[in-house]
Design an enzyme around this catalytic site. Structure first.
Site, short mmCIF file in Angstrom:
data_model
loop_
_atom_site.label_atom_id
_atom_site.label_comp_id
_atom_site.label_asym_id
_atom_site.label_seq_id
_atom_site.Cartn_x
_atom_site.Cartn_y
_atom_site.Cartn_z
CG HIS A 1 20.10 -23.85 5.07
ND1 HIS A 1 20.44 -25.09 3.37
CD2 HIS A 1 19.99 -24.65 5.28
CE1 HIS A 1 20.59 -25.76 4.01
NE2 HIS A 1 19.78 -26.02 5.26
CG ASN B 1 21.53 -32.99 15.71
OD1 ASN B 1 21.51 -32.20 15.28
ND2 ASN B 1 20.55 -34.22 16.60
NE ARG C 1 22.19 -28.03 11.20
CZ ARG C 1 23.71 -27.88 11.83
NH1 ARG C 1 24.04 -28.15 13.01
NH2 ARG C 1 23.97 -29.97 11.55
CG HIS D 1 18.98 -30.61 13.09
ND1 HIS D 1 20.02 -30.75 13.14
CD2 HIS D 1 18.58 -30.46 11.73
CE1 HIS D 1 20.47 -31.10 11.49
NE2 HIS D 1 20.10 -30.38 11.26
CD GLU E 1 16.42 -36.55 18.45
OE1 GLU E 1 16.39 -35.33 18.40
OE2 GLU E 1 15.87 -37.23 19.01
#
Length: 323
Positions: free
Chosen positions: A193, A96, A64, A68, A90
């Site tokens: 996922h 996040n 992830r 991101h 971020e």
């Protein structure tokens, strides 16, 4: 025909050569560190494997993290920069907060600084670590292209540009298109996922008072929805409560796509892939053929990894801070 003056020929040739040179400098290469840091891959793989043994959530978080990072400013490790008194970075943006596991990249970077000082970018470490967590979880292997530089800008407000768990297919397609990724890439990368976990806040709206007609999202398998309601009671005081995004959460496989076809997608955005003719056929193909999914996933990860940051990059000495 009159001869063309030499100066008019010379200038385009020089321009072409300069332009080609600037492009070649920007190209990523599989063997980028072969001479300068040959032990790179082993150091990162050992670090990631050791961390995953102690915390089974590390693989999902690293994968992830790569998504991101690349989606915001290109793959430039801007997700690793710490906030400062004058700037919220971020990693502290709402999407996040649950990424975590930044310490794994910090650990790999510290070891690499000892082995080959000021050579390997934090952005390349994330890209290699993302491949490693997929492979060690049973997924495909691919040669990661390297040569990225680390960015110097990181703003929490930019995380609003990440695809949201409530997006419909058109919104997802548009979001991925901005990163040079097509419809097949979008569905393929959503398959990441298979290692994912979600907190209740990202899907609880589907479980109660969904609409004036339906209490539960009608696209959701009823038995599955009842189970999720038990996982996410109301009120819910457990901030860690949630659900894995497929039934084999520690294994990288195609179960995620089979779950979608059974109405067991946790996110509304995931389930929407089955409802749209532009994407359903891809979901069905991956649900039938895991090897096809693996092949396409490796291809799409390489495409996502080509998303470039600004030209004003550096190789950070510590991933949390600019030099």
């Amino acid at each position: 025909m009159a001869p063309v003056p030499a100066k008019f020929i010379f200038f385009p040739i020089i321009f072409f050569l300069l332009n080609s040179l600037s492009l070649s400098k920007a190209e990523l290469q599989a063997d980028y560190y072969d001479q300068t840091c040959p032990q790179l891959e082993k150091i990162i793989a050992d670090t990631v494997l050791n961390a995953s043994r102690h915390d089974p959530k590390v693989p999902a978080r690293i994968l992830r993290m790569f998504f991101h990072d690349c989606f915001i400013r290109g793959c430039d490790a801007s997700i690793l920069l710490d906030s400062t008194p004058t700037n919220k970075a971020e990693k502290d943006g709402p999407p996040n907060i649950s990424v975590r596991s930044f310490y794994v990249i910090d650990d790999a970077k510290a070891k690499l600084e000892k082995a080959c000082p000021h050579t390997v970018s934090c952005a390349d470490i994330i890209a290699i670590a993302a491949r490693d967590v997929v492979t060690m979880s049973g997924g495909p292997y691919w040669k990661v292209l390297k040569g990225r530089k680390d960015g110097k800008v990181s703003k929490a407000s930019d995380t609003s540009n990440l695809p949201a768990p409530f997006f419909n297919v058109s919104q997802l397609i548009q979001s991925f298109a901005k990163r040079g990724l097509g419809v097949k890439d979008m569905v393929t990368l959503s398959g990441g996922h298979t290692l994912g976990f979600s907190h209740c806040s990202s899907f609880v709206a589907r479980l109660r008072n969904f609409s004036s007609v339906h209490d539960i999202d009608p696209r959701m398998n009823t038995e599955f929805a009842v189970g999720l309601r038990k996982q996410c009671p109301k009120p819910n005081n457990n901030g860690d409560a949630g659900q894995f995004l497929d039934s084999t959460a520690s294994v990288f496989d195609n179960d995620y796509f089979r779950q979608l076809l059974a109405g067991k997608g946790v996110f509304s955005s995931d389930q929407s892939l089955v409802d749209d003719s532009r994407t359903r056929w891809i979901v069905e193909a991956f649900a039938r053929d895991q090897s096809l999914f693996f092949k396409e996933f490796a291809t799409s990860m390489l495409k996502l990894g080509n998303a470039r940051g600004s030209g004003d990059g550096e190789v950070r000495l510590k991933c949390r801070f600019k030099n």
